[in-house]
Scaffold this motif. Structure first.
Motif: not given
Ligand SMILES: NC(=O)c1ccc[n+]([C@@H]2O[C@H](COP(=O)([O-])OP(=O)(O)OC[C@H]3O[C@@H](n4cnc5c(N)ncnc54)[C@H](O)[C@@H]3O)[C@@H](O)[C@H]2O)c1
Length: 386
Positions: A64-66, A87-96, A74-83, A116-122
């Motif tokens: 479970d990626w969650r 979005r869902e995983i990168a945004v969840a990681a960033i929001e965490a 975990v401080d930093a996450i590689s998102v290396t799943v199919p395209n 994803v870009a907006t979430a990271a900026r925020r």
């Protein structure tokens, strides 16, 4: 000992293994980095891939990626799943609050990349996108020569990525061939690198006239329960429709008016992984290709032209980052080494809390060009990429 950065990797396939290996190797090549990646947790739906991840050093894995996103170590996450999952995983990681190293094309299209870009900026976290070819020492050298005006004013650019991974009709219909899993085909998979390189070396792309085609429109379904990869071949009559393009090309114009062409194919017969650029200026030219990534072709216009011709420069210790891998010119670096350079860039960015290129904003600039090519292929008109 230096402070640790807890690493999570979500998706332990080809790229997940490459990201993991890069973290394991980075201090070997950059002992002065000042931070130490610690392989905390990997996630994949495949038991076999999780077992491999544990064998090579992950402290824990989960299907479970969650669990990775929620892991406080975990401080930093590689998102290396199919395209489709980027979005869902990168945004969840960033929001965490996690920093993210996400593979191109960051989602199914520009809307996903923008989210994803907006979430990271925020959230104020840093991102890296897998535009690894930027890091080849010969490419770094080419960019420096272009910036220094060595080839005069750039007036023409040609970029291609001609890959043969799907050139046989029995190539398995893995996730890359379906819109719902991958978004576009050759555009997101290969042209993304071509477009990013053009924008990295020269200037932003302003508008495009594009075409796309699917040469192999039906492919065999992989055996149940096993997705296969885009390199797998399958025998059998159970064919499914391919949902995205095998080939794309575009004429384009940079900001500033310089012109050129771009092309990507995943079904070419002949070239293997021929990502290549040619930059032409008023006084010289440069060319590079991935199949011979340690060579830079350099042309300087002479006064009388008698002996004009390309010189082949072998990447060596005088070129950026080469000496961290090999002491002398002619001993080749490889693809995995580029990913170590990318890991160094990402970890330094996390260490300093400072966004470095290439980040998700660079992918967004690229995604807008890819969508302009796709729109143009449908409309038959030139389309703006801005
Ligand atoms: N930068 C580059 O040079 C480069 C090269 C290849 C691929 N890529 C990108 O990397 C990404 C992955 O490509 P790949 O070739 O490694 O694919 P892959 O199919 O080899 O690996 C994907 C992995 O994700 C896993 N997965 C699927 N669903 C999951 C879920 N719900 N939770 C956890 N894991 C899940 C799969 O089991 C598989 O192990 C793609 O976005 C691709 O565009 C980049």
């Amino acid at each position: 000992m230096e402070p640790q950065i807890g690493i999570g990797v979500i998706g332990l396939g080809w790229m997940g293994r490459v990201h993991t290996a890069s973290h394991r190797r980075v201090l070997e090549h950059f002992p002065e980095l000042g931070v130490r990646p610690r392989l905390v947790m990997g996630a994949d739906v495949s038991l076999e891939r999780r077992a491999h991840a544990e064998r090579v050093g992950f402290e824990a894995t989960s299907e479970d990626w969650r669990a990775v996103v929620e892991n406080p170590l975990v401080d930093a996450i590689s998102v290396t799943v199919p395209n489709a999952m980027h979005r869902e995983i990168a945004v969840a990681a960033i929001e965490a609050g996690k920093h993210v190293w996400v593979e191109k094309p960051v989602g199914l299209g520009a809307a996903d990349t923008e989210a994803v870009a907006t979430a990271a900026r925020r959230a104020g976290v840093v991102t890296t996108v897998g535009f690894c070819y930027r890091f080849a020492p010969a490419v770094q050298r080419a960019r420096a020569l272009i910036r220094a005006g060595d080839i005069g004013e750039v007036n023409h650019y040609r970029g291609v990525f001609l890959a043969d991974y799907a050139n046989r009709p029995d190539g398995a219909a893995s996730w890359r061939f379906f819109r719902e899993d991958a978004g576009s085909g050759a555009l997101g998979d290969l042209m993304a690198h071509v477009v990013d390189m053009a924008q990295h070396l020269v200037a932003p792309i302003k508008r495009c006239s594009g075409r796309t085609a699917t040469m192999i429109s039906r492919r065999p379904r992989p055996p149940a329960g096993e997705g296969g990869t885009h390199f797998s071949r399958v025998s059998g009559e159970d064919l499914v429709d391919v949902g995205n393009e095998d080939w794309a090309a575009a004429l384009f114009e940079f900001e500033g008016g310089m012109v050129g062409s771009l092309e990507a194919s995943r079904v070419i017969v002949g070239p293997r992984t021929r990502m290549r650029f040619e930059v032409h200026g008023t006084r010289g030219a440069l060319a590079w290709e991935l199949e011979r990534m340690n060579e830079l072709e350099y042309f300087a216009l002479s006064d009388d032209g008698t002996d004009d011709g390309y010189t082949t420069i072998l990447a060596g210790a005088g070129h950026p980052d080469f000496a961290a891998f090999q002491p002398g010119a002619g001993v080749p670096m490889g693809y995995d080494d580029l990913r170590v350079l990318e890991a160094r860039n990402f970890l330094a960015s996390v260490r300093d809390g400072e966004q470095r290129e290439p980040g998700v904003d660079d992918m967004l600039a690229c995604a807008r060009v890819l969508e302009a090519i796709e729109r143009s292929a449908a409309s038959g008109a030139w389309e703006s990429a801005r």
